[in-house]
Write an enzyme that holds these catalytic residues in place. Structure first.
Site, PDB file in Angstrom:
ATOM      1  N   HIS A 473       0.817  -1.213   0.000  1.00  0.00           N
ATOM      2  CA  HIS A 473       0.000   0.000   0.000  1.00  0.00           C
ATOM      3  C   HIS A 473       0.847   1.258   0.000  1.00  0.00           C
ATOM      4  O   HIS A 473       0.421   2.284  -0.511  1.00  0.00           O
ATOM      5  CB  HIS A 473      -0.952  -0.013   1.195  1.00  0.00           C
ATOM      6  CG  HIS A 473      -2.192  -0.800   0.909  1.00  0.00           C
ATOM      7  ND1 HIS A 473      -2.914  -1.450   1.863  1.00  0.00           N
ATOM      8  CD2 HIS A 473      -2.816  -1.027  -0.265  1.00  0.00           C
ATOM      9  CE1 HIS A 473      -3.937  -2.043   1.296  1.00  0.00           C
ATOM     10  NE2 HIS A 473      -3.895  -1.807   0.007  1.00  0.00           N
ATOM     11  N   ARG A 580     -17.185   7.136 -13.964  1.00  0.00           N
ATOM     12  CA  ARG A 580     -17.422   5.677 -13.950  1.00  0.00           C
ATOM     13  C   ARG A 580     -18.167   5.378 -12.654  1.00  0.00           C
ATOM     14  O   ARG A 580     -17.551   5.331 -11.581  1.00  0.00           O
ATOM     15  CB  ARG A 580     -16.085   4.923 -13.990  1.00  0.00           C
ATOM     16  CG  ARG A 580     -15.342   5.036 -15.324  1.00  0.00           C
ATOM     17  CD  ARG A 580     -14.018   4.279 -15.254  1.00  0.00           C
ATOM     18  NE  ARG A 580     -13.449   4.027 -16.560  1.00  0.00           N
ATOM     19  CZ  ARG A 580     -12.415   4.690 -17.072  1.00  0.00           C
ATOM     20  NH1 ARG A 580     -11.843   5.654 -16.386  1.00  0.00           N
ATOM     21  NH2 ARG A 580     -11.944   4.374 -18.261  1.00  0.00           N
ATOM     22  N   ARG A 617     -21.856   7.908 -16.394  1.00  0.00           N
ATOM     23  CA  ARG A 617     -22.101   6.669 -17.144  1.00  0.00           C
ATOM     24  C   ARG A 617     -22.837   5.701 -16.227  1.00  0.00           C
ATOM     25  O   ARG A 617     -22.425   5.502 -15.081  1.00  0.00           O
ATOM     26  CB  ARG A 617     -20.772   6.057 -17.591  1.00  0.00           C
ATOM     27  CG  ARG A 617     -20.982   4.741 -18.320  1.00  0.00           C
ATOM     28  CD  ARG A 617     -19.698   4.192 -18.864  1.00  0.00           C
ATOM     29  NE  ARG A 617     -18.881   3.612 -17.813  1.00  0.00           N
ATOM     30  CZ  ARG A 617     -17.660   3.127 -18.032  1.00  0.00           C
ATOM     31  NH1 ARG A 617     -17.113   3.179 -19.234  1.00  0.00           N
ATOM     32  NH2 ARG A 617     -16.969   2.602 -17.050  1.00  0.00           N
ATOM     33  N   GLU A 710     -18.351   1.936 -28.138  1.00  0.00           N
ATOM     34  CA  GLU A 710     -17.287   1.010 -27.741  1.00  0.00           C
ATOM     35  C   GLU A 710     -17.353  -0.280 -28.542  1.00  0.00           C
ATOM     36  O   GLU A 710     -16.456  -1.111 -28.469  1.00  0.00           O
ATOM     37  CB  GLU A 710     -17.437   0.628 -26.260  1.00  0.00           C
ATOM     38  CG  GLU A 710     -17.515   1.804 -25.335  1.00  0.00           C
ATOM     39  CD  GLU A 710     -17.725   1.381 -23.899  1.00  0.00           C
ATOM     40  OE1 GLU A 710     -16.733   1.298 -23.172  1.00  0.00           O
ATOM     41  OE2 GLU A 710     -18.882   1.146 -23.502  1.00  0.00           O
ATOM     42  N   ASN A 733     -10.785   2.165 -25.463  1.00  0.00           N
ATOM     43  CA  ASN A 733     -10.239   0.941 -24.852  1.00  0.00           C
ATOM     44  C   ASN A 733     -11.037  -0.274 -25.326  1.00  0.00           C
ATOM     45  O   ASN A 733     -10.483  -1.265 -25.800  1.00  0.00           O
ATOM     46  CB  ASN A 733     -10.314   1.015 -23.317  1.00  0.00           C
ATOM     47  CG  ASN A 733      -9.715   2.291 -22.767  1.00  0.00           C
ATOM     48  OD1 ASN A 733      -8.863   2.880 -23.406  1.00  0.00           O
ATOM     49  ND2 ASN A 733     -10.151   2.707 -21.607  1.00  0.00           N
ATOM     50  N   ASP A 734     -12.364  -0.170 -25.191  1.00  0.00           N
ATOM     51  CA  ASP A 734     -13.187  -1.301 -25.618  1.00  0.00           C
ATOM     52  C   ASP A 734     -13.330  -1.347 -27.138  1.00  0.00           C
ATOM     53  O   ASP A 734     -13.386  -2.433 -27.717  1.00  0.00           O
ATOM     54  CB  ASP A 734     -14.567  -1.233 -24.947  1.00  0.00           C
ATOM     55  CG  ASP A 734     -14.522  -1.853 -23.559  1.00  0.00           C
ATOM     56  OD1 ASP A 734     -13.915  -2.932 -23.425  1.00  0.00           O
ATOM     57  OD2 ASP A 734     -15.054  -1.255 -22.621  1.00  0.00           O
ATOM     58  N   ARG A 744      -8.340  -6.665 -23.917  1.00  0.00           N
ATOM     59  CA  ARG A 744      -7.586  -5.456 -23.572  1.00  0.00           C
ATOM     60  C   ARG A 744      -6.610  -5.675 -22.419  1.00  0.00           C
ATOM     61  O   ARG A 744      -5.701  -4.876 -22.209  1.00  0.00           O
ATOM     62  CB  ARG A 744      -8.539  -4.290 -23.258  1.00  0.00           C
ATOM     63  CG  ARG A 744      -9.434  -4.513 -22.072  1.00  0.00           C
ATOM     64  CD  ARG A 744     -10.553  -3.483 -22.021  1.00  0.00           C
ATOM     65  NE  ARG A 744     -10.302  -2.429 -21.055  1.00  0.00           N
ATOM     66  CZ  ARG A 744     -11.159  -1.468 -20.741  1.00  0.00           C
ATOM     67  NH1 ARG A 744     -12.337  -1.409 -21.340  1.00  0.00           N
ATOM     68  NH2 ARG A 744     -10.880  -0.563 -19.856  1.00  0.00           N
ATOM     69  N   CYS A 781     -13.237   9.308 -24.593  1.00  0.00           N
ATOM     70  CA  CYS A 781     -12.908   9.168 -23.176  1.00  0.00           C
ATOM     71  C   CYS A 781     -12.024   7.937 -22.929  1.00  0.00           C
ATOM     72  O   CYS A 781     -11.690   7.638 -21.795  1.00  0.00           O
ATOM     73  CB  CYS A 781     -14.165   9.103 -22.325  1.00  0.00           C
ATOM     74  SG  CYS A 781     -15.192   7.674 -22.677  1.00  0.00           S
TER      75      CYS A 781
HETATM   76  C1  PEP Z   1     -13.351   2.571 -22.843  1.00  0.00           C
HETATM   77  O1  PEP Z   1     -13.751   1.428 -23.071  1.00  0.00           O
HETATM   78  O2  PEP Z   1     -12.550   3.185 -23.592  1.00  0.00           O
HETATM   79  C2  PEP Z   1     -13.831   3.307 -21.665  1.00  0.00           C
HETATM   80  C3  PEP Z   1     -13.534   4.568 -21.467  1.00  0.00           C
HETATM   81  O3  PEP Z   1     -14.548   2.594 -20.749  1.00  0.00           O
HETATM   82  P1  PEP Z   1     -13.851   1.653 -19.645  1.00  0.00           P
HETATM   83  O4  PEP Z   1     -12.369   1.825 -19.774  1.00  0.00           O
HETATM   84  O5  PEP Z   1     -14.402   2.089 -18.340  1.00  0.00           O
HETATM   85  O6  PEP Z   1     -14.323   0.295 -20.056  1.00  0.00           O
HETATM   86 MG    MG Z   2     -15.395   0.635 -21.897  1.00  0.00          MG
END
Ligand code: PEP
Ligand code: MG
Length: 850
Positions: A473, A580, A617, A710, A733-734, A744, A781
């Protein structure tokens, strides 16, 4: 076994010697696990025979695969562990021949295990054999015998069963209920966080609850006892419950355990993202260049300040047990107040996530096993301080000895919270490391999370410790404070003369002592350059981000907790592009109420003010984020299964409650709602309808409703969505994961799952075009928005809003200010015509590289 009262269950059970030999007190066993009665109370026997006999009638509950230990379930639910030798598990069965198997009924005196005493004695530390009761709640009184005993002829223990609640509960329920086997899904096993969730779940029931792994078991209500079982991913465990509500408890806890107890990620859940255990480098062999492990990156220079550990005098004997109990209670209450205050301070300074570390410390202060250990010493006339110290040291030593690095790291937390209470008991002031002179590099044998949190970071530019690991930690805290930290240093670090010049290179994990003047100069210049750049970026963070040719790009923050909003504003965020909301739903046993959610969203909206948008979200559970109370079935491909909005629509009560909370909070600011993982227009329509219905019911004004892009299907049909949705936010990301069909989080695909792949860029381009055609805003995002190589491409594709982690806001704004939109457009045009991510990377100008 002599049962002297057998109406329903025996009142007294006598255990006969399982071997001939000499009886010894359990406290004298040279293994702290037995000596400190972590497993339970009982006796030890130095054997002269080689066939272990059943000390009473019963059934074999389990037998260890190494054949050296088994547990007998006796009448009345009493469980007796028989453990031959010390460290004999390491013999992996050599020298042991079990004569029974799990489930067998056995008569008193029946042979259980034969062992080759000579062979075992040569390889193991000792042949001492323990007879331990692992169901202490069923024990009223225990009589222990001494001297020589003959196998099957002489008693070793007489147990008067408890007449109290636990005993009656067991009586009502008869034999304990043993759940079906659970294979642990948590990638880091049952470390502190899932163990704390288990303990919280268990505390809702009155029955006795144990977690069993092999022949070892732990009190489910005790975090450290569960951690002490060293349960890893793939281990098979059972819940053993005994008492009137045993069935309800097993029914409730079993599914939660199967689903990973709400762990956010299948990866190292409580470890920092970048904390893949680093190998400790070999000793440098140079006393002026000490090798350690990087726990928090960065470069610092200063003068050595060696923190010496003062050893407090702890009086062994106390006043009356009542007085000592009261003192312990007061000290724990005072420690709780301190921990609450520390948590609040971190929350206020925008480190809400990190404040959980002290939440875990508070959890450790609820641990019944710790108090049981302390209480047994107090009852024997020891002082509260002595008893407490013994108790937390025993638990911490046990954790520290574990091979699981995450669990071993939690020993430091237990010592930290243990010392906090001890200081209260001894009336010692809270150690004040803030008195350190400015410009000190703090070097210590060990630092605690409390030390790091209370450090004056304007005076201490870096720290190094001999102990600790990169996943502890203190590492997580140091990273969040941007404090360079090296751990696992060579021990002679403590001999560095106070005041010596130091270069702490926490990127490489090394500490230089009295370096040549030119090295020192160079390092100071580097630190100064980086600090100047950071200062400049921070100084300009409040201004809008305009490209060189005057185009405005909005830079928003992504938040994982409502408490982070104020800090994001300070860092120049012009809104929140992604809140989030999972933070409200994870690591708990039931969904948050509408009230709780409303308060959290209102707090974030209020911190942003009326002008900055807040995009909330809706819950993005499923995939790697499991919630025990949703009872989601185990899926073969969770990322392709029930995830995001699919869960919201399958559990409309959850989506409705959340929608109401968002609508109520909307009065406090410019609040918008956004759905994750939309892949089909029908999903969007159904989810939007819920929001509109709830707005009508509440009499609230409608708010903007948007979607995350996504999933490739949503990107391809963006035209259709743009006609109906109020805004888009691209989750790269997704989107990358689903476009390239690459997990991922896959360690071997990490280099290939690249958001700069032309296929992903083309999809982004299509989405921007569609949004523009309908006059709808579109932001990004996902991680690409904060990537210096991604920013020029996104701008070139037409993106006008970037939402990034709050600390990255100043540098992203600075990056935008260095770009010309016209150049970005040309760059993007060429990038989408290429075939691979590597070709795209090669195209990006050098100044845009990290
Ligand atoms: C994404 O998928 O790019 C995103 C911002 O959502 P998360 O990373 O929370 O899945
Ligand atoms: Mg996502």
């Amino acid at each position: 076994m002599n049962n002297k009262n057998s109406a329903v269950r025996p009142a007294v059970i006598t255990l006969m010697a399982p071997l001939s030999g000499i009886l010894m007190p359990i406290e004298a066993v040279p293994d702290p696990v037995f000596a400190r009665k972590v497993v339970g109370d009982g006796a030890s026997l130095d054997p002269t025979t080689q066939i272990l006999l059943a000390p009473c009638a019963g059934s074999v509950l389990n037998i260890h695969s190494a054949g050296h230990a088994l547990t007998i379930g006796a009448e009345g639910g009493l469980e007796v562990l028989l453990h031959i030798g010390i460290d004999t598990v390491q013999l992996k069965g050599a020298g042991f021949t079990p004569r029974v198997k799990a489930g067998d009924k056995v008569a008193e005196g029946q042979p259980l295990i034969e062992f080759a005493a000579d062979e075992v004695a040569k390889k193991a530390r000792s042949l001492l054999t323990q007879i331990v009761i692992t169901t202490p709640e069923l024990v009223g009184k225990m009589r222990k015998y001494g001297g020589s005993v003959l196998a099957g002829k002489d008693p070793v223990l007489t147990i008067e069963l408890a007449a109290g609640e636990a005993g009656h509960a067991a009586q009502e329920a008869g034999a304990p209920i043993v759940s079906k086997a659970v294979v642990i899904p948590n990638s880091s096993g049952l470390h502190a966080r899932p163990a704390a969730t288990l303990a919280r779940l268990a505390r809702a029931y009155r029955c006795d609850l144990r977690l069993r792994k092999g022949d070892a078991q732990a009190n489910l209500r005790s975090v450290s006892s569960v951690m002490g079982l060293d349960v890893r991913q793939g281990d098979k465990v059972f819940i053993v419950a005994c008492g009137h509500d045993a069935k309800e408890a097993v029914d409730a806890i079993l599914p939660a355990l199967e689903k990973g107890l709400g762990e956010e990620s299948a990866g190292a859940a409580s470890a920092p993202a970048s904390s893949a255990p680093a190998a400790r480098p070999a000793a440098s062999g140079n006393r002026d260049l000490l090798a350690g492990i990087s726990a928090s990156p960065g470069l610092a220079s200063g003068r050595a300040f060696i923190l010496s550990q003062t050893k407090s005098h702890v009086p062994e004997h106390g006043e009356t047990p009542e007085q000592e109990r009261r003192l312990l209670g007061e000290a724990v209450a005072a420690a709780r107040l301190q921990l609450d205050a520390l948590q609040d301070r971190l929350k206020l300074s925008g480190d809400a996530g990190k404040s959980e570390i002290f939440g875990a410390h508070l959890e450790l202060l609820e641990d019944p096993d710790l108090f049981e250990l302390a209480e047994s010493a107090i009852a024997k006339g020891k002082s509260a301080a002595f008893s407490w110290k013994e108790a937390f040291t025993a638990h911490a030593d046990r954790l520290a000895g574990m091979s699981n690095e995450l669990l071993a790291a939690r020993a430091g937390d237990l010592r930290d919270v243990g010392r906090r209470v001890l200081k209260q008991l001894l009336g010692e002031p809270d150690e004040n490391i803030s008195g350190i002179p400015a410009g000190s590099i703090l070097i210590a044998e060990e630092l605690t999370p409390s030390d790091i949190a209370s450090l004056d970071r304007t005076k201490v530019p870096g720290c190094a410790t001999v102990g600790g690991g990169p996943t502890s930690h203190i590492a997580i805290l140091a990273q969040s404070f941007g404090l360079p930290l090296v751990v696992g240093l060579e021990p002679h670090a403590l001999e560095i003369p106070a005041g010596a010049a130091i270069i702490l290179d926490a990127d490489k994990g090394v500490v230089g002592v009295n370096p040549p003047a030119k090295d020192l100069e160079e390092v100071r210049a580097r630190i100064e350059r980086a600090a100047r750049q950071k200062r400049e970026e921070a100084g300009a963070a409040g201004r809008p981000a305009l490209t060189l040719d005057g185009h405005r790009i909005e830079v928003f923050a992504n938040l994982s907790a409502a408490g982070e909003a104020a800090e994001a504003v300070k860092l120049g965020a012009e809104g929140v592009g992604l809140l989030r909301s999972e933070f409200l739903f994870l690591n708990r046993t039931e969904a948050p109420s509408e009230e709780e959610q409303t308060r959290a969203y209102q707090a974030a909206a209020a911190a942003l003010g009326k002008e900055r948008p807040l995009i909330i979200r809706t819950l993005d559970a499923g995939g790697d984020k499991q919630l025990p109370y949703l009872q989601l079935p185990k899926e073969e491909n969770p990322f392709l299964g029930e995830r995001g909005i699919r869960i919201g629509l399958a559990h409309p009560d959850i989506l409705r409650t959340q929608a109401r909370a968002v609508l109520r909070a909307a009065q406090a600011g410019k609040v918008r709602i956004m759905f994750p993982m939309i892949s089909d227009i029908e999903e969007y329509r159904a989810a939007r309808a819920i929001v509109l219905e709830e707005a009508k019911r509440l009499g609230a004004s409608p708010i903007q409703v948007g979607i995350m892009i996504e999933v490739p299907s949503a990107a391809v049909l963006a035209e259709l969505f743009a006609a109906e949705a109020d805004f888009f936010s691209i989750g790269t990301n997704d989107l990358t994961q689903y476009t390239l069909a690459m997990d991922r989080g896959h360690p071997r695909l990490a280099g290939k799952a690249d958001a700069l792949h032309p296929s992903v860029l083309r999809l982004i381009g299509m989405v921007v075009e569609a949004a523009r055609a309908h006059g709808k805003p579109v932001g990004v995002c996902g991680g690409l928005a904060g990537d210096p190589r991604g920013i020029p491409l996104l701008l070139g594709l037409g993106v006008t809003e970037l939402s990034v982690s709050a600390p990255a806001v100043p540098s992203v704004k600075a990056a935008v200010r260095g770009l010309k939109l016209e150049d970005c457009r040309l760059l993007a045009k060429r990038a989408v015509s290429l075939g691979t991510a590597a070709e795209v990377r090669a195209l990006i100008p050098a100044q845009a590289r990290a």
